[in-house]
Design a protein around this motif. Structure first.
Motif, mmCIF file in Angstrom:
data_model
loop_
_atom_site.group_PDB
_atom_site.id
_atom_site.type_symbol
_atom_site.label_atom_id
_atom_site.label_comp_id
_atom_site.label_asym_id
_atom_site.label_seq_id
_atom_site.Cartn_x
_atom_site.Cartn_y
_atom_site.Cartn_z
ATOM 1 N N SER A 109 0.808 -1.224 0.000
ATOM 2 C CA SER A 109 0.000 0.000 0.000
ATOM 3 C C SER A 109 0.839 1.272 0.000
ATOM 4 O O SER A 109 0.489 2.252 -0.672
ATOM 5 N N TYR A 121 -5.675 3.625 2.119
ATOM 6 C CA TYR A 121 -5.955 3.067 3.444
ATOM 7 C C TYR A 121 -7.444 3.150 3.779
ATOM 8 O O TYR A 121 -7.977 2.279 4.468
ATOM 9 N N ILE A 128 -8.718 0.117 1.990
ATOM 10 C CA ILE A 128 -8.391 -1.087 2.753
ATOM 11 C C ILE A 128 -9.316 -1.244 3.955
ATOM 12 O O ILE A 128 -9.739 -2.350 4.302
ATOM 13 N N ASP A 132 -0.961 -4.641 3.127
ATOM 14 C CA ASP A 132 -1.131 -3.442 3.939
ATOM 15 C C ASP A 132 0.210 -3.138 4.603
ATOM 16 O O ASP A 132 0.663 -3.893 5.473
#
Length: 384
Positions: free
Chosen positions: A73, A117, A120, A153
């Motif tokens: 990410s 994010y 995610i 992540d």
């Protein structure tokens, strides 16, 4: 051998040296591109040839090759920022799965008004993605046509799945020449992983007539590599790499209509946490998954064995399953694949984290039977 061209969406062009005609295929895609290239390709001859092809035809691009952590990410966010500033109109990816997944994430998120994010953590994608032109450098790319994008992540090293548009990939130029650059051990590991992906796609509860059609054709192509003496017709005119590339196309297409299984899920989670190649861990995990599958997918597995001519048409199922198992285990032994996750420097403590990571993904919902983090952990412990 003549190029194999599928006139479907996306366009798929498969052949030898097709990458040299990249400029021809890009004309209708855009004028300014983000070029995402796997940094490992810099040491190979065709890296400079691809760059030269783009430069000779005055195709405007910004090169991005800073993703040493894979499709992570933090680096995806950096690429998105660069692409926005340059007002790019399309993305080109050159490399293996990590380059393709990286590029798909960039295409999906570039027009959103929130960060990767936020995505995610659950924000749904709403904006139109940029088109992706993918040039895979291996024959094993299970998510190239899928709406699912596996990424890591960076905050936790956990595997995460982005649910994106299924129409990101507009063009795939699948050149069999790239597979020739792989060393023999790595190539055989990828062949085995490709087989495991096809197997899990075929027995998935999400499989359909169409996904089965592609999977069965893939098994036939793989059989000509894994079990060549069983086929009397000549295939010597077709290079091994071309057969593998065609099999890869079939499996990737079938997977986009079905779903992968436990082997893929766990090997993805292991790679995100510990950077261990998915083909290495898949070689250990798949035999356990295969044996368990005999209990609920007997008919389909017997059909695979017949398609690959591992067993005779009129044999009893019990004999077919035994012959199938012996065939797979023989390939593993012959190629000296790892037979334990402990050989990959994985411990019980590390695998507990892997099981928890995997259980938090949406891939759990499409497994052939109900699973929890505890049952995944038991599978991993049995592979130590």
């Amino acid at each position: 051998m003549a190029d194999l061209i599928f006139r479907i969406s996306p366009d798929i062009i498969c052949g030898s040296h097709t990458y040299s005609r990249l400029n021809t295929f890009l004309k209708e895609t855009g004028e300014r591109f983000l070029l995402i290239i796997d940094p490992n390709l810099k040491k190979l001859n065709f890296y400079e040839k691809i760059i030269q092809t783009l430069d000779d035809d005055q195709i405007k691009y910004i090169l991005f090759d800073k993703f040493d952590e894979g499709a992570a990410s933090k680096q995806i966010a950096e690429a998105i920022s660069i692409a926005k500033e340059a007002y790019i109109q399309g993305v080109i990816s050159i490399g293996s799965s990590r380059a393709i997944n990286f590029a798909k994430a960039v295409c999906s998120l570039i027009n959103e008004n929130f960060s990767i994010y936020d995505c995610i953590d659950g924000s749904p994608l709403k904006s139109k993605p940029l088109p992706l032109t993918a040039i895979p450098t291996t024959f094993r790319e299970p998510y190239i046509f899928s709406n699912l994008i596996p990424i890591t992540d960076s905050r936790s090293s956990r595997i995460k799945i982005i649910n994106a548009s299924p129409k990101i990939t507009k063009l795939v130029i699948w050149d069999s020449e790239f597979s020739k650059t792989l060393d023999e051990r790595k190539k055989n590991l990828m062949i085995f992983e490709l087989f495991s992906q096809c197997f899990e796609t075929y027995i998935s509860p999400k499989s359909s007539f169409f996904s089965d059609m592609f999977a069965e054709k893939a098994f036939e192509l793989l059989a000509r590599i894994l079990n060549p003496t069983a086929f009397s017709d000549s295939t010597l005119s077709v290079l091994r790499e071309e057969l593998l590339t065609q099999a890869g196309i079939m499996i990737s297409t079938g997977t986009s209509m079905s779903s992968l299984g436990i082997t893929n899920l766990l090997s993805l989670a292991i790679h995100s946490r510990y950077r261990i190649p998915s083909s290495e861990s898949a070689a250990v995990i798949f035999p356990k998954i295969m044996n368990d599958s005999f209990q609920f997918a007997e008919e389909k597995i017997c059909k695979i064995a017949k398609i690959m001519k591992i067993s005779k048409e009129n044999s009893e199922n019990s004999l077919i399953l035994k012959e199938f198992s012996n065939f797979i285990n023989s390939f593993i032994k012959q190629n000296e694949f790892p037979d334990s996750l402990s050989n990959l420097n994985l411990s019980t403590e590390k695998l507990a984290l892997v099981a928890e990571d995997a259980s938090q993904t949406e891939l759990m919902a499409s497994l052939p039977k109900s699973m929890t983090s505890d049952t995944l952990f038991e599978i991993l412990k049995a592979s130590l």
